[in-house]
Enzyme design. Sequence first.
Site, PDB file in Angstrom:
ATOM      1  N   HIS A 163       0.815  -1.209   0.000  1.00 51.45           N
ATOM      2  CA  HIS A 163       0.000   0.000   0.000  1.00 51.45           C
ATOM      3  C   HIS A 163       0.856   1.270   0.000  1.00 51.45           C
ATOM      4  CE1 HIS A 163      -3.296   2.636   1.809  1.00 51.45           C
ATOM      5  NE2 HIS A 163      -3.891   2.062   0.787  1.00 51.45           N
TER       6      HIS A 163
ATOM      7  N   LYS B  92       3.279   4.398  -1.148  1.00 55.80           N
ATOM      8  CA  LYS B  92       3.347   5.339  -2.267  1.00 55.80           C
ATOM      9  C   LYS B  92       4.688   6.068  -2.148  1.00 55.80           C
ATOM     10  CE  LYS B  92      -1.263   5.327  -0.817  1.00 55.80           C
ATOM     11  NZ  LYS B  92      -1.652   3.990  -1.125  1.00 55.80           N
TER      12      LYS B  92
ATOM     13  N   ASP C 286      17.114  10.068  -7.967  1.00 58.14           N
ATOM     14  CA  ASP C 286      18.559  10.260  -7.800  1.00 58.14           C
ATOM     15  C   ASP C 286      19.020  10.131  -6.355  1.00 58.14           C
ATOM     16  OD1 ASP C 286      18.815  10.636 -10.510  1.00 58.14           O
ATOM     17  OD2 ASP C 286      18.785  12.831 -10.400  1.00 58.14           O
TER      18      ASP C 286
ATOM     19  N   HIS D  53      -9.121  11.613   1.705  1.00 55.50           N
ATOM     20  CA  HIS D  53      -8.228  10.461   1.615  1.00 55.50           C
ATOM     21  C   HIS D  53      -6.924  10.667   2.379  1.00 55.50           C
ATOM     22  CE1 HIS D  53      -5.804   7.370  -0.710  1.00 55.50           C
ATOM     23  NE2 HIS D  53      -6.924   6.709  -0.480  1.00 55.50           N
TER      24      HIS D  53
ATOM     25  N   LYS E 123      -4.109  10.833   5.309  1.00 58.16           N
ATOM     26  CA  LYS E 123      -3.793   9.896   6.392  1.00 58.16           C
ATOM     27  C   LYS E 123      -2.691  10.523   7.237  1.00 58.16           C
ATOM     28  CE  LYS E 123      -4.230   6.895   2.464  1.00 58.16           C
ATOM     29  NZ  LYS E 123      -5.578   6.422   2.572  1.00 58.16           N
TER      30      LYS E 123
ATOM     31  N   ASP F  40      -0.254  17.765  19.582  1.00 57.73           N
ATOM     32  CA  ASP F  40       0.205  18.912  20.377  1.00 57.73           C
ATOM     33  C   ASP F  40       0.967  19.960  19.576  1.00 57.73           C
ATOM     34  OD1 ASP F  40      -0.964  17.724  22.533  1.00 57.73           O
ATOM     35  OD2 ASP F  40       0.895  17.163  23.550  1.00 57.73           O
TER      36      ASP F  40
END
Length: 489
Positions: free
Chosen positions: A230, A232, A237, A407, A409, A414
Amino acid sequence: MTAFLDQFWQDVAGWLFLLEVVVTVGTLLSVLHLKREPMSAIAWSLAVILLPLVGPLMFFVFGYQTISRPIRRKQHRRKKYLSLAADVPAEAKTGEGAPGPRAVPRRWEVLAKLAHHPEGFPVTAGNRVELYHLGETAYAAMLAAIAEAKHHVHIEFFIFRPDESGRRFVAALTLAARRGVEVRFLYDSVGSHSTSQRLFKAIVAAGGKVSGFLPLLNPVYRFRVNLRNHRKILVVDGRVGFTGGLNIGDEYVGKVPQFGHWRDTHLRVEGPAVESLQRVFLEDWHFATEEAARGPAYYPVHLPHPGTSLVQIVHSGPDAEHKAVRESYFAGILRGRKRVWIASPYYVPDAGVRDALVLAGRAGVDVRLLCLFRPDHWVAFLAARYYWPELLAAGVKVYQYARGMMHSKYLLVDGEWASVGSANLDNRSLLLNYEANALIYDAKVVAELEAEFLNDLEWSVRIDPEVFAARPAAARLAENAARLLSPIL
């Protein structure tokens, strides 16, 4: 055929009954052996007993989580790859002549130690972090980085669509490969199931390399739909890295009417933290292809330190002994003293994480959970609603984003610490999937995330505890049924 059944139907029925008994008993033994959580073991046992043949089939497809041949194989490959990659010069890891790492603030040392387990990465100083809150701006930055690549482009996504957005990235990767840049492209075989290999022919023809992760129809992998990659990740370089919640597809830039406006969070990082993203990618690539790309070209010496942010990459998966992403969420929630703000489209965590949020709410911490209004996965949405009452009773504020698809996440604590990445607050992300998050120990970056969170609340509907308690009995029944699948959601 009819005559045969008339004569031998009793024998056929007897053999079928025996087959059912053998399959049921064998599956129950597997459930007891593999499932450590009592509730998960009970739920699967009931499914196997009450749904003859169907229950065992469901367990075969969905039930395997941590003990399976693919996972043991990946553990072996990880050890092999780490030994192969051990020849990277020490100065490539920190940057020759670079300033020493700034100390992590004392109150966050516990989180840094948890994430820096034997398989994890340390906190790195001198990073520059740039946040993206919309898909189009993030895509533009990623495509620009690919266009500027000189040695290699490493790209890894759960979902890669064969639409206009996907073709834009294919074109950029093809051009990079044609000018001699090493291109390695890894996609998840389930997340990108709708994407034909024909889409990648141009990349391969130009000299790039493309591979799927844990092919679903390969019998070696037992047809698992769990244990998905899952993550991404984009690394260019060894100097520029991207990670976050965005996949590649038109819906992520708001071009699919079903979802409308798409709200996501992605980030670009320059500095020593890129090495950690590079290692995560190359380990996944080695598992998928058996190619161990290594050497200083992938971990540049004299790596610049263009910023001041402390960043730590945390990754986890079913093959890891430490559930590092879950541990960072759990510990981060418990470290909150003033506020704990969470954005996640799906909320189906295990009992420990739920308890941490409830305790924080009861302790007077400003706990807010931002999730979906219009769901894309109804079972996960209904299961989340089942757990909302305990949050509401503890004083947690629950919001539903009504502008479009939410979407993002991330977890903010604090105003000083944040976790941003690919992991949702659900069992699938915390226990089943391969995930990667960036832990950020920088008040300035966290302040930007908090400002976006507050802006999102302006587009959201807050759940009223009394109104929600009066929802129809049919809704309660659907939620109760959905939460039975929470171990795989």
